[in-house]
Design an enzyme around this catalytic site. Structure first.
Site, PDB file in Angstrom:
ATOM      1  N   CYS A  74       0.852  -1.196   0.000  1.00  0.00           N
ATOM      2  CA  CYS A  74       0.000   0.000   0.000  1.00  0.00           C
ATOM      3  C   CYS A  74       0.883   1.240   0.000  1.00  0.00           C
ATOM      4  O   CYS A  74       1.778   1.365   0.849  1.00  0.00           O
ATOM      5  CB  CYS A  74      -0.908   0.001   1.231  1.00  0.00           C
ATOM      6  SG  CYS A  74      -1.870   1.520   1.410  1.00  0.00           S
ATOM      7  N   CYS A  83      -3.900   0.850   8.751  1.00  0.00           N
ATOM      8  CA  CYS A  83      -3.195  -0.428   8.886  1.00  0.00           C
ATOM      9  C   CYS A  83      -1.894  -0.236   9.663  1.00  0.00           C
ATOM     10  O   CYS A  83      -1.230   0.790   9.540  1.00  0.00           O
ATOM     11  CB  CYS A  83      -2.882  -1.020   7.518  1.00  0.00           C
ATOM     12  SG  CYS A  83      -4.350  -1.516   6.587  1.00  0.00           S
ATOM     13  N   CYS A 160      -8.212   2.452  -0.634  1.00  0.00           N
ATOM     14  CA  CYS A 160      -7.780   1.735   0.558  1.00  0.00           C
ATOM     15  C   CYS A 160      -7.989   0.243   0.327  1.00  0.00           C
ATOM     16  O   CYS A 160      -9.092  -0.192  -0.028  1.00  0.00           O
ATOM     17  CB  CYS A 160      -8.568   2.214   1.780  1.00  0.00           C
ATOM     18  SG  CYS A 160      -8.265   1.220   3.261  1.00  0.00           S
ATOM     19  N   ASP A 381     -21.051  -7.955  24.708  1.00  0.00           N
ATOM     20  CA  ASP A 381     -20.186  -7.567  23.590  1.00  0.00           C
ATOM     21  C   ASP A 381     -20.034  -6.053  23.657  1.00  0.00           C
ATOM     22  O   ASP A 381     -20.612  -5.310  22.862  1.00  0.00           O
ATOM     23  CB  ASP A 381     -20.807  -8.003  22.259  1.00  0.00           C
ATOM     24  CG  ASP A 381     -19.882  -7.728  21.065  1.00  0.00           C
ATOM     25  OD1 ASP A 381     -18.732  -7.310  21.303  1.00  0.00           O
ATOM     26  OD2 ASP A 381     -20.320  -7.926  19.923  1.00  0.00           O
ATOM     27  N   CYS A 408     -13.429  -6.616  21.876  1.00  0.00           N
ATOM     28  CA  CYS A 408     -12.562  -6.085  20.820  1.00  0.00           C
ATOM     29  C   CYS A 408     -11.296  -5.468  21.396  1.00  0.00           C
ATOM     30  O   CYS A 408     -10.499  -4.884  20.661  1.00  0.00           O
ATOM     31  CB  CYS A 408     -13.310  -5.066  19.959  1.00  0.00           C
ATOM     32  SG  CYS A 408     -13.949  -3.658  20.876  1.00  0.00           S
TER      33      CYS A 408
END
Length: 458
Positions: A74, A83, A160, A381, A408
């Site tokens: 990229c 990223c 992207c 969650d 997460c």
């Protein structure tokens, strides 16, 4: 022990790496973080910052490269803050994420884990079904892309690799409309200008697209022309305007005004139909979300006779997956639009044993106690900040036999596990799922129980 100073050149051996892609070396007992370095490499670095507990260095050159090092594919990496791991192969990425989860659970959570499997993704590009482009004015022109790491300066991005292809045409249409009609981008410093974010939601199964324009105004200028421009770029989309006139970096406003279509899309997940509005939570990686939710349902150990409570239920995705195997499933969420979607989703999937409430977890616990309802299983969650202390207390008070925690953020998961184990629960199993290939995030699902569980069922 020699003292390190800013500007010192060094050669270091990288021992391990962090989940954000920084190599870790030790120099005279001091920990040195080197962004972009991989375990096993010998590197030439320059000290950039000396902190109280750690030292940060700039990578000058890799003298002995790792077999896992790859050429980033990229042009925006690593300037773009999206990223973090494109300089390594996927095998190394999964190993780092697995080690990070295990380290958090043992070091922060005080848990003993013999093995922690990780489920990798088959697709590492083009997997995201949600895009948030911040918009800025640079050199007199509007640009949209992603913030550079730890800054609020936008790196303009034409394409992207982890976003759906539709994002490029939509971003381009909005920027062309802004230039043609002299619509200014929002300026965080002066709180002036209009367009703050281009927010896109994509149905991985349905192919439906929702575009939400977030602006610093109550009425969007030239909105008919915007609708025409967007429909020319992507026919058949639904378009929403969300005014957000508050200072700060919150992306969406609290109101959503459809400009074209009804402001929602529909997608299929785990064989169920879900209506999605702009603010409702929905996992960004469709294929991996299905695997994650299947595991969560498996860990819940439902036989069809249980009452299960799903906290932070969003649009009801996990709740309805659970409802197929439970006597009754109750979903709780504090976002009103998400609960509206959840109720609609239950009805369109014929789930008469699912019930949803717009309230926080503490209120839900009191309501269930007043009803003399005690859940057999609780599933949580939560957002990245984890579960609040009052929710931990509520879970303990309801005393379900099983708690399934989907997270997460391994660090906040570990913190909460320590509190839940202190309340009498035992960690039975933990598994990581990579929903964010090439990025510094990973999902984890764990099972806690009050007693013994059948290991064959997990």
């Amino acid at each position: 022990m020699s003292e390190l100073h800013r500007g010192d050149p060094l050669q270091v051996s990288i021992e391990t790496a962090t989940i954000d892609g920084s190599g870790v070396a030790r120099v005279d007992g001091q920990v040195v973080f080197v962004p972009g370095a991989l375990p096993g490499e010998r590197c030439s670095v320059r000290i950039a910052h000396v902190g109280r507990s750690a030292v940060f260095a700039q990578l000058l050159s890799v003298l002995t490269p790792s077999a896992h090092r790859v050429e980033p594919d990229c042009p925006y990496f690593p300037r773009c803050g999206g990223c973090a791991l494109r300089h390594m192969d996927y095998e190394q990425e999964l190993a780092l994420k697995q080690a990070h989860v295990q380290s958090c659970l043992t070091r922060i959570g005080g848990q003993t884990i013999s093995a922690l499997p990780i489920t990798g993704a088959a697709q590492t590009d083009g997997y995201r079904n949600k895009v948030q482009f911040p918009v800025q004015e640079q050199d007199g022109r509007p640009v949209a892309g992603f913030f550079s790491g730890k800054t609020h300066r936008v790196i303009p991005v034409r394409h992207c690799r982890i976003q759906p292809d539709c994002a490029d045409a939509i971003r381009g249409a909005v920027l062309a409309w802004m230039e043609q009609y002299h619509i200014r981008a929002y300026d965080e410093q002066t709180h002036t200008g209009y367009i703050r974010h281009i927010y896109i939601r994509f149905g991985a199964e349905s192919g439906q697209i929702l575009v939400c324009i977030v602006a610093n105004c109550a009425q969007l200028p030239k909105k008919k022309q915007l609708v025409a421009a967007l429909l020319a770029a992507e026919p058949g989309i639904t378009i929403v305007f969300s005014p957000n006139t508050k200072k700060g970096n919150t992306v969406l406003g609290t109101d959503f005004h459809p400009l074209y279509g009804d402001g929602t899309i529909t997608d299929t997940l785990c064989g169920l139909q879900f209506r999605l509005s702009a603010p409702a939570f929905y996992q960004v990686n469709h294929a991996q979300a299905e695997r994650l939710y299947e595991k969560a349902v498996q860990l819940a150990g439902l036989t069809g006779n249980e009452t299960v409570l799903d906290l932070y239920c969003g649009t009801g995705t996990i709740t309805l997956c659970l409802a197929r195997h439970a006597k009754k499933a109750i979903g709780v969420e504090i976002v009103p639009q998400a609960i509206e979607d959840a109720k609609f989703n239950a009805a369109q999937n014929g789930m008469e044993n699912a019930e949803f409430f717009c309230m926080d977890a503490g209120q839900a616990a009191k309501m269930l106690a007043d009803r003399r309802t005690r859940p057999d299983v609780i599933v949580v969650d939560p957002p990245r900040k984890g579960v609040s202390a009052d929710v931990i207390e509520a879970i303990s008070a309801m005393a379900p036999q099983r708690v399934v925690y989907v997270s997460c953020d391994p660090a906040t998961l570990a913190r909460d596990l320590k509190l839940l184990t202190a309340a009498g629960y035992t960690l039975q199993t933990a598994e990581a799922f990579d929903l964010f290939p090439r990025c510094a995030h990973v999902e984890t699902v764990v099972l806690l129980s009050k007693g013994e569980v059948d290991s064959k069922k997990i």
